[in-house]
Design an enzyme around this catalytic site. Structure first.
Site, PDB file in Angstrom:
ATOM      1  N   THR A 191     -36.118   6.809   2.656  1.00  0.00           N
ATOM      2  CA  THR A 191     -35.741   8.254   2.412  1.00  0.00           C
ATOM      3  C   THR A 191     -35.089   8.801   4.009  1.00  0.00           C
ATOM      4  O   THR A 191     -35.431   8.414   5.292  1.00  0.00           O
ATOM      5  CB  THR A 191     -36.826   9.227   2.415  1.00  0.00           C
ATOM      6  N   GLY A 221     -39.618   9.054  -7.079  1.00  0.00           N
ATOM      7  CA  GLY A 221     -40.431   9.457  -6.226  1.00  0.00           C
ATOM      8  C   GLY A 221     -40.264  11.041  -6.127  1.00  0.00           C
ATOM      9  O   GLY A 221     -39.577  11.806  -6.881  1.00  0.00           O
ATOM     10  N   THR A 242     -41.189  12.042   3.736  1.00  0.00           N
ATOM     11  CA  THR A 242     -40.805  10.629   3.537  1.00  0.00           C
ATOM     12  C   THR A 242     -42.148   9.898   3.472  1.00  0.00           C
ATOM     13  O   THR A 242     -43.253  10.362   3.519  1.00  0.00           O
ATOM     14  CB  THR A 242     -40.261  10.057   4.918  1.00  0.00           C
TER      15      THR A 242
END
Length: 331
Positions: A191, A221, A242
């Site tokens: 990310t 996610g 993240t």
């Protein structure tokens, strides 16, 4: 199969996979590992992002320093990594799911709480740009899969094969064992989350990812979920996350951190509490990484993670710095 059992019963990634760098070392900006006291050096404009994506914050600062908006800054900033073929965890060249398909997720949010997201989109190199089109050109907030892809074509985006030879080679090597287990501070480069405040004091945020390598087809996610992977409140501040996204979603992590700042906590205090909430729900399971970054209306920043190793970039008039994050666990 339940996600916990799925991870518990899986082995480590192949040795060849682990030997491959997750992202190439940046070459067109000067590395500076010296930490700064972000709380006492609050300033705007400012750009901040997860991990050491200095090329991305440099692009965002280019926009901000020219008087551009925070929305344009975060959009153009994260696109740098979407277009970076050496970064196999964001955008073009991202590692595929276990079926060999590169699926991308992204979201964007502006000062007026307008937001847009795309989930599990294929064949489009810049999902953040499609997410912005969702925000600006549709009555919806999220488009998923084939619907998101079709919308992108209607908006003029070109179809592109995102599976590079390098990622394909690694996927084929992985298939020999098909073992899956995220590795701390490797899986978390899946990310780039970015926040910015422009010279008018307005806040925006963006988040984009190719998700975890060799995930189950269809897995999404926290990254494109407003309130989980990203949240902005222009009266208060913003946060992004993240790491293992499933755990961030369970606590609506980014929204939680912004609300804690609304209640009077500093960005640092809010990030620490956000991590502690996740730890409290995983008392017997700490073999994963989560990292949060946050910024308040004054330009103060904060960051916190579970395991040591997470860093975040800041770019202000005072300089361009890669900051080490504090962690819940010390080793």
């Amino acid at each position: 199969m339940q996600r916990r059992k799925f991870l518990k019963n899986s082995g480590a990634l192949t040795a060849g996979m682990l030997a491959t760098p997750i992202i190439a070392a940046p070459s067109d900006y000067e590395k500076n590992q010296k930490p700064i006291d972000t709380q006492s050096n609050a300033t705007i404009p400012i750009a901040i992002c997860t991990w050491d994506f200095g090329n991305a914050t440099a692009k965002a600062w280019e926009v901000l320093s020219a008087g551009g908006s925070s929305l344009d800054a975060v959009h153009q900033g994260v696109m740098v990594e979407e277009n970076n073929l050496d970064n196999q965890t964001v955008g073009n060249g991202g590692r595929p799911d276990r079926d060999g398909n590169v699926t991308l997720d992204a979201c964007i949010m502006d000062k007026d709480a307008n937001c847009g997201a795309v989930l599990a989109i294929q064949n489009i190199a810049n999902p953040i740009s499609v997410a912005r089109k969702v925000m600006e050109e549709t009555p919806h907030l999220m488009l998923v899969g084939k619907g998101a892809e079709q919308f992108a074509y209607e908006q003029g985006f070109e179809k592109q094969n995102l599976l590079t030879e390098q990622s394909k080679k690694e996927w084929e090597e992985w298939k020999k064992t098909s073992q899956y287990k995220p590795i701390i501070n490797i899986e978390n480069h899946d990310t780039i989350g970015m926040l910015a405040i422009d010279e008018k004091g307005d806040i925006a945020g963006a988040c984009t990812t190719s998700g975890m390598a060799y995930k189950m087809a269809g897995r999404v996610g926290d990254s494109p979920i407003i309130g989980a992977g990203l949240f902005v409140d222009n009266e208060v501040g913003g946060a992004t996350a993240t790491g293992v996204g499933e755990e961030v979603v369970r606590t609506v992590g980014s929204f939680l951190i912004v609300e804690l700042m609304r209640q009077g906590k500093s960005p640092q205090e809010a990030c620490e509490e956000g991590v502690k909430r996740i730890i409290a729900k995983n008392k017997d399971k700490q073999d994963f990484q989560i990292g949060f970054i946050a910024i308040n209306k004054q330009g103060e920043t904060g960051a916190y993670c579970i395991h040591p190793g997470f860093t975040y970039r800041t770019y202000t008039k005072q300089g361009h710095v890669n900051n080490p994050s504090g962690s819940y666990l010390k080793s």
